[in-house]
Design an enzyme around this catalytic site. Sequence first.
Site, PDB file in Angstrom:
ATOM      1  N   GLY A   1     -33.081 -29.679  46.071  1.00  0.00           N
ATOM      2  CA  GLY A   1     -33.763 -28.909  45.088  1.00  0.00           C
ATOM      3  C   GLY A   1     -35.260 -28.965  45.245  1.00  0.00           C
ATOM      4  O   GLY A   1     -35.856 -28.183  45.951  1.00  0.00           O
ATOM      5  N   LYS A  20     -41.522 -27.896  33.636  1.00  0.00           N
ATOM      6  CA  LYS A  20     -40.935 -28.396  34.882  1.00  0.00           C
ATOM      7  C   LYS A  20     -39.929 -27.374  35.389  1.00  0.00           C
ATOM      8  O   LYS A  20     -38.970 -27.038  34.697  1.00  0.00           O
ATOM      9  CB  LYS A  20     -40.245 -29.746  34.643  1.00  0.00           C
ATOM     10  CG  LYS A  20     -39.654 -30.365  35.906  1.00  0.00           C
ATOM     11  CD  LYS A  20     -39.071 -31.744  35.624  1.00  0.00           C
ATOM     12  CE  LYS A  20     -38.527 -32.387  36.889  1.00  0.00           C
ATOM     13  NZ  LYS A  20     -37.979 -33.748  36.631  1.00  0.00           N
ATOM     14  N   ASP A 119     -34.700 -45.090  37.682  1.00  0.00           N
ATOM     15  CA  ASP A 119     -35.824 -44.559  38.458  1.00  0.00           C
ATOM     16  C   ASP A 119     -37.134 -44.938  37.776  1.00  0.00           C
ATOM     17  O   ASP A 119     -38.045 -44.122  37.656  1.00  0.00           O
ATOM     18  CB  ASP A 119     -35.707 -43.040  38.597  1.00  0.00           C
ATOM     19  CG  ASP A 119     -36.559 -42.502  39.750  1.00  0.00           C
ATOM     20  OD1 ASP A 119     -36.968 -43.308  40.615  1.00  0.00           O
ATOM     21  OD2 ASP A 119     -36.820 -41.283  39.779  1.00  0.00           O
TER      22      ASP A 119
END
Length: 214
Positions: A1, A20, A119
């Site tokens: 992506g 975003k 993350d």
Amino acid sequence: GGSHVDLVEGLRDGRFYALKRILCHDKEDRQAALHEVEMHGLFDHPNILRLVAHCMVEKGTKHEAWLLLPYVKGGTLWSEVEALREKGTFMPEQRILLILCGGVGGAQQPFSDVHPCRDLKPTNVLLDEDDRPVLMDLGSMNRARIEVNSSREAMAVQVVPSQCVIDEGTDIWSLGCVLYCMMFGEGPYDAIFQKGDSVALAVQNPIAMPTTTR
């Protein structure tokens, strides 16, 4: 992506937002984008970036997932660390504690819901005008315990062996790396990564503390 972030202004309220745009080449990419939307919807917490709105936009044969998010003017924790490093100084310890405590507050709710961040890093932590840390980029968030049974699965999470169980402890480890970065102006494995050496092997050894005094 792959994704891009645009600064946009609301026509009705005049506020600034971060838009975003996640490029989706196929069904798998679209599912990943919708997973990120779903993770945002799980939480209502001052230390986790809230999702204002979202939609899926067709772009010819591809799609873009649009996520409208609040604009946090202070930028990322990493940009602040870099700015201090360029000045030849370190972040004050009192400020580090304030940011770290705020970050823990944001990370604890995913723990309680069995959805660790997975993350957590300085580039994914925003700082508002009051130094309140806000966690963003929830696309990697998933169920707490994941069994890794192949080298391909291990590559997806970058630094684990091909046979292991990933659990909520990964966020605790990552939080330690964030603390190290705030203390010394770089991550504990940045030099290894820049040299092109194996980070997966490096994390299995004790971290060498810098000789530079603060």
